[in-house]
Design an enzyme around this catalytic site. Structure first.
Site, short mmCIF file in Angstrom:
data_model
loop_
_atom_site.label_atom_id
_atom_site.label_comp_id
_atom_site.label_asym_id
_atom_site.label_seq_id
_atom_site.Cartn_x
_atom_site.Cartn_y
_atom_site.Cartn_z
N ASP A 44 0.85 -1.20 0.00
CA ASP A 44 0.00 0.00 0.00
C ASP A 44 0.89 1.25 0.00
OD1 ASP A 44 -2.24 1.62 0.20
OD2 ASP A 44 -2.47 1.34 2.36
C1 SPV Z 1 -6.95 1.53 4.07
O1 SPV Z 1 -7.66 0.63 4.54
O2 SPV Z 1 -6.45 1.48 2.95
C2 SPV Z 1 -6.67 2.71 4.86
C3 SPV Z 1 -6.84 2.65 6.30
O3 SPV Z 1 -6.24 3.70 4.32
S1 SPV Z 1 -5.34 2.21 6.99
O4 SPV Z 1 -4.76 1.10 6.26
O5 SPV Z 1 -5.78 1.87 8.31
O6 SPV Z 1 -4.48 3.34 7.01
MG MG Z 2 -5.78 3.42 2.34
#
Ligand code: SPV
Ligand code: MG
Length: 274
Positions: A44
């Site tokens: 991510d």
């Molecule tokens: C996601 O779920 O992609 C988010 C929330 O942005 S977190 O991963 O908790 O930052």
């Molecule tokens: Mg996110």
């Protein structure tokens, strides 16, 4: 089942998961960048394009009648990109978007190491563009404040949150990665319900829905539990099959094929095509 005036949204990376979330009685779907990235085997780190995220959101929406809040990371660029995001997501029938005040490419909030915040005025300009470019005022634009995640403190979080609501944001997602809810509670106390607040109790997961409701939180997001559940479930069944050399004992812990037929509304589709 707990009933609450605080909306409970759950992360779902595909239509089938969204259908399970709906079946379980939750209020909406979070199209999480973390989950969508992981589904592609990617970290991510802001790698997904706007079209990839939009396409995924459309597919997820096909599985459910619940409202969908799309995690749009930092908005895929500047104000002009944000304008397009809003036009496209709104046209696709998505209920709203959430954008965070970090720089592109952003890093997942739970990663160790530095988190670089966007300049608050630059980000507010992005929010203004989002608001200006929606055609339905019910299309929701949530500004996500990452000041606490970036270690910039509560005063900075408050300053930013006010700036974003001044810019037109419908609500503030105040993100925290503490293991207790103290930061979020302090934020809520100082915020005095100026605009709706969204919380993501992933690390402070003992904070119950009743507490959130009592403190005036408008929405909680269980952002990634379904993804994490599936990783363990899949690993367990694979190791069972490896160990036994056959799949019979795995049957007890997996859904019967008929359940999948039902979940995918097979009879209904056969009727349609008859
Ligand atoms: C996601 O779920 O992609 C988010 C929330 O942005 S977190 O991963 O908790 O930052
Ligand atoms: Mg996110």
């Amino acid at each position: 089942m707990t009933r609450s005036s605080t909306a409970r949204f759950v992360g779902a990376r595909d239509a089938l998961t969204a259908r399970l979330v709906e079946e379980a009685g939750f209020d909406g779907i979070w199209a999480s960048s973390f989950e969508l990235s992981a589904t592609r085997g990617l970290p991510d780190l802001g790698l997904l394009t706007m079209s990839e995220c939009l396409d995924a959101a459309i597919h997820i929406g096909e599985g459910t009648s619940l409202p969908l809040l799309a995690d749009c990371d930092t908005g895929f660029g500047g104000a002009i990109n944000m304008a397009r995001v809003v036009r496209q997501y709104e046209a696709a029938g998505v209920g709203g978007v959430c954008v965070e005040d970090k720089v592109l490419p952003k890093r997942n909030s739970y990663l160790d190491g530095d988190q670089e915040l966007e300049d608050a005025d630059v980000f507010a300009h992005r929010i203004e563009a989002a608001i200006r470019n929606r055609s339905d005022k019910d299309f929701c634009v949530i500004a996500r404040c990452e000041a606490l995640i970036a270690g910039r403190g509560m005063d900075e979080a408050m300053r930013r949150a006010h700036r974003y609501v001044d810019a037109g944001a419908d609500g503030i997602l105040i993100h925290s990665k503490r293991r207790d809810p103290s930061e979020v509670i302090e934020f809520l106390r100082r915020w005095r319900s100026r605009a709706p607040v969204v919380a993501v109790p992933t690390t402070y997961n003992r904070w119950g829905i009743t507490d959130a409701q009592e403190l005036g939180v408008s929405m909680v997001i269980y952002a990634n539990q379904t993804l994490r559940a599936s990783v363990h479930a899949i690993r367990n069944v694979l190791s069972e099959i490896q160990l036994r050399g056959e799949a019979s004992t795995a049957e007890d812990s997996i859904a019967p094929v008929k359940e999948i037929f039902d979940l995918t509304r097979t009879a209904e589709w056969e009727e349609r095509g008859a």
